[in-house]
Write an enzyme that holds these catalytic residues in place. Structure first.
Site, PDB file in Angstrom:
ATOM      1  N   ARG A 261       0.630  -1.312  -0.094  1.00  0.00           N
ATOM      2  CA  ARG A 261       0.123  -0.046   0.167  1.00  0.00           C
ATOM      3  C   ARG A 261       0.849   1.407  -0.013  1.00  0.00           C
ATOM      4  O   ARG A 261       1.689   1.478   1.024  1.00  0.00           O
ATOM      5  CB  ARG A 261      -0.987   0.061   1.219  1.00  0.00           C
ATOM      6  N   ARG A 276       1.871   1.102  10.186  1.00  0.00           N
ATOM      7  CA  ARG A 276       1.550   1.576   8.818  1.00  0.00           C
ATOM      8  C   ARG A 276       2.637   1.447   7.846  1.00  0.00           C
ATOM      9  O   ARG A 276       3.318   2.373   7.736  1.00  0.00           O
ATOM     10  CB  ARG A 276       0.817   2.939   8.946  1.00  0.00           C
ATOM     11  N   GLU A 348      -6.905  -0.957  15.142  1.00  0.00           N
ATOM     12  CA  GLU A 348      -7.607  -2.018  14.597  1.00  0.00           C
ATOM     13  C   GLU A 348      -6.375  -2.914  14.245  1.00  0.00           C
ATOM     14  O   GLU A 348      -5.345  -2.689  13.822  1.00  0.00           O
ATOM     15  CB  GLU A 348      -7.899  -1.283  13.255  1.00  0.00           C
ATOM     16  N   SER A 351     -10.640  -5.951   9.842  1.00  0.00           N
ATOM     17  CA  SER A 351     -11.707  -5.216   9.567  1.00  0.00           C
ATOM     18  C   SER A 351     -12.499  -6.365   8.812  1.00  0.00           C
ATOM     19  O   SER A 351     -11.993  -7.082   7.873  1.00  0.00           O
ATOM     20  CB  SER A 351     -11.653  -4.023   8.309  1.00  0.00           C
ATOM     21  N   ARG A 390       0.678  -6.211  12.528  1.00  0.00           N
ATOM     22  CA  ARG A 390       0.095  -5.778  13.862  1.00  0.00           C
ATOM     23  C   ARG A 390      -0.279  -6.809  14.939  1.00  0.00           C
ATOM     24  O   ARG A 390      -0.163  -6.335  16.062  1.00  0.00           O
ATOM     25  CB  ARG A 390      -1.349  -5.102  13.430  1.00  0.00           C
TER      26      ARG A 390
END
Length: 425
Positions: A261, A276, A348, A351, A390
């Site tokens: 990403r 991130r 988070e 999801s 994470r």
């Protein structure tokens, strides 16, 4: 993509529900185009009928009244030209309507809480207790660097910012997590796929990453355009693109992959550590379900993701995203947020979303209930189970000790070759 007929038929209602998401609504001159499309369809059908009638009349009069044929042929040529012009305009109108709908998000499910931002998300349940650490908890990058197992400086030299080298036992821990997660999901009936990591433009369109979020994607240069996958959701959902599924639903897949990403909209956010990254690992769950069962499948998919956190003994909560925090293609989403003692915050880690028929319409994925029945659009779902990096962050922060060592969750011990803790190198 939304159903053109549904949007046209219930325009005010659809707009009202979309506005609950907040932000700009890019429907543009939708109603005028939809009206023109309908009128063009009616006109083309009427003109085609007149042309067919004229053709039949030519056949009848070919012998009885040859003098009338030239006039009829002239009428047919005029009709054919008019039909061609209207069909050209119809194609342009339909392309413009599709362009508009391609950047319109999904309509939130009525069960989604209405809100403008993440502050209005609804906590559904909490599992476990916050770790009671008898010292000031360090953040994961401090723990990893003290262990000598996280190297951001050399990664920046090799690749740039938002990359990391894992070293020794920490690299092994990441591999252990991947194997553990996949094994757990396969045991629950998910079929494992190892997907391609490069996909074409149509696949990115099918799951909704394009055209709206192209700035967040990495793509190749040269004559053959490919995109590095932002998540295994893209190749696995497109596994059934342009197909009619004949198998009994639901179909359940899990896939490990690296994810890439650009994080174009994340300037200044989480600049330190593993939260991130431009490249990270994830285990993804994807389901194809019948419309009437898809919300139930979302609940079970969320439980399957949560079960990994429970097995690792990590404190977390399940949050229902409000309308203003929903992802582009989702009609309902649960986030799993893990507690990070070093940050003193929930972050988070997964999801889990139901997309309804939004992706299936774009990717042309249908199913047939019974042999011979008309196919209909399937519902697609996916969720991270889990974001591996994470999860490493959560373990480093939750299992850290004052002496600099880090305990390893019991569930991972069979994958660690006898290692029970991380010790400084």
């Amino acid at each position: 993509m939304l159903d053109l007929r549904e949007v046209t038929k219930n325009f005010d209602s659809v707009v009202q529900r979309l506005l609950s998401r907040g932000g700009g609504l890019e429907l543009g001159p939708f109603l005028a185009l939809a009206k023109e499309r309908k009128e063009l369809h009616v006109s083309v059908e009427s003109l085609s009928h007149r042309r067919n009638t004229a053709n039949e009349e030519i056949k009848r009069k070919a012998k009885s009244d040859p003098s009338a044929i030239d006039g009829l042929r002239g009428e047919m040529r005029a009709l054919s030209q008019e039909i061609k012009e209207k069909e050209t305009r119809l194609k342009a109108v339909e392309e413009e309507l599709e362009r508009i709908l391609l950047v319109v998000p999904n309509v939130p499910d009525p069960s989604v809480p209405v809100g403008a931002s993440a502050e209005e998300n609804r906590v559904e349940r909490v599992w476990g207790e916050k770790p009671a650490l008898p010292f000031v908890a360090r953040q994961h990058f401090e723990v990893g660097e003290r262990l000598g197992m996280l190297d951001f400086e050399r990664a920046a030299k090799v690749s740039g910012s938002r990359f990391a080298f894992y070293k020794g036992p920490l690299a092994q821990l990441e591999r252990a997590l991947v194997a553990f997660m996949v094994d757990q999901h396969v045991a629950k009936g998910y079929q494992e796929l190892l997907p391609p990591y490069l996909v074409n433009r149509q696949s990115m369109m099918g799951t909704g990453q394009l055209p709206k979020f192209e700035a967040d994607a990495f793509k190749t240069a040269g004559p053959d355009e490919y995109f590095l996958i932002p998540t295994a959701e893209v190749p696995v959902t497109n596994y059934h693109a342009d197909e009619i599924i004949e198998a009994k639903l639901p179909l359940k897949y899990c896939a490990f992959s690296p994810c890439f990403r650009a994080e174009a909209g994340a300037a200044g956010k989480d600049t330190r550590g593993l939260i991130r990254m431009h490249q990270f690992h994830k285990v993804e769950l994807v389901k194809f379900a019948a419309p009437e069962t898809s919300m139930g499948e979302l609940e079970s998919l969320t439980r399957d993701a949560a079960a990994i956190l429970e097995a690792l003994g990590l404190h977390f909560r399940v949050v229902s995203l409000c309308t203003g925090d929903l992802g582009f293609g989702a009609c309902k989403t649960y986030d799993l947020e893990v507690w990070l003692p070093g940050q003193q915050a929930f972050r988070e880690i997964s999801s889990c979303s139901n997309f309804g028929d939004f992706q299936a319409r774009r990717a042309k994925i249908r199913f047939r209930r019974e042999k011979g029945e008309k196919p209909q659009l399937v519902h697609t779902l996916n969720g991270s189970a889990l974001a591996v990096g994470r999860t490493v962050v959560a373990i480093l922060e939750s299992y850290q000790r004052e002496d600099g060592t880090v305990g390893i969750p019991k569930a991972l011990l069979p994958y660690m070759g006898g290692m029970t803790e991380l010790r400084p190198l």
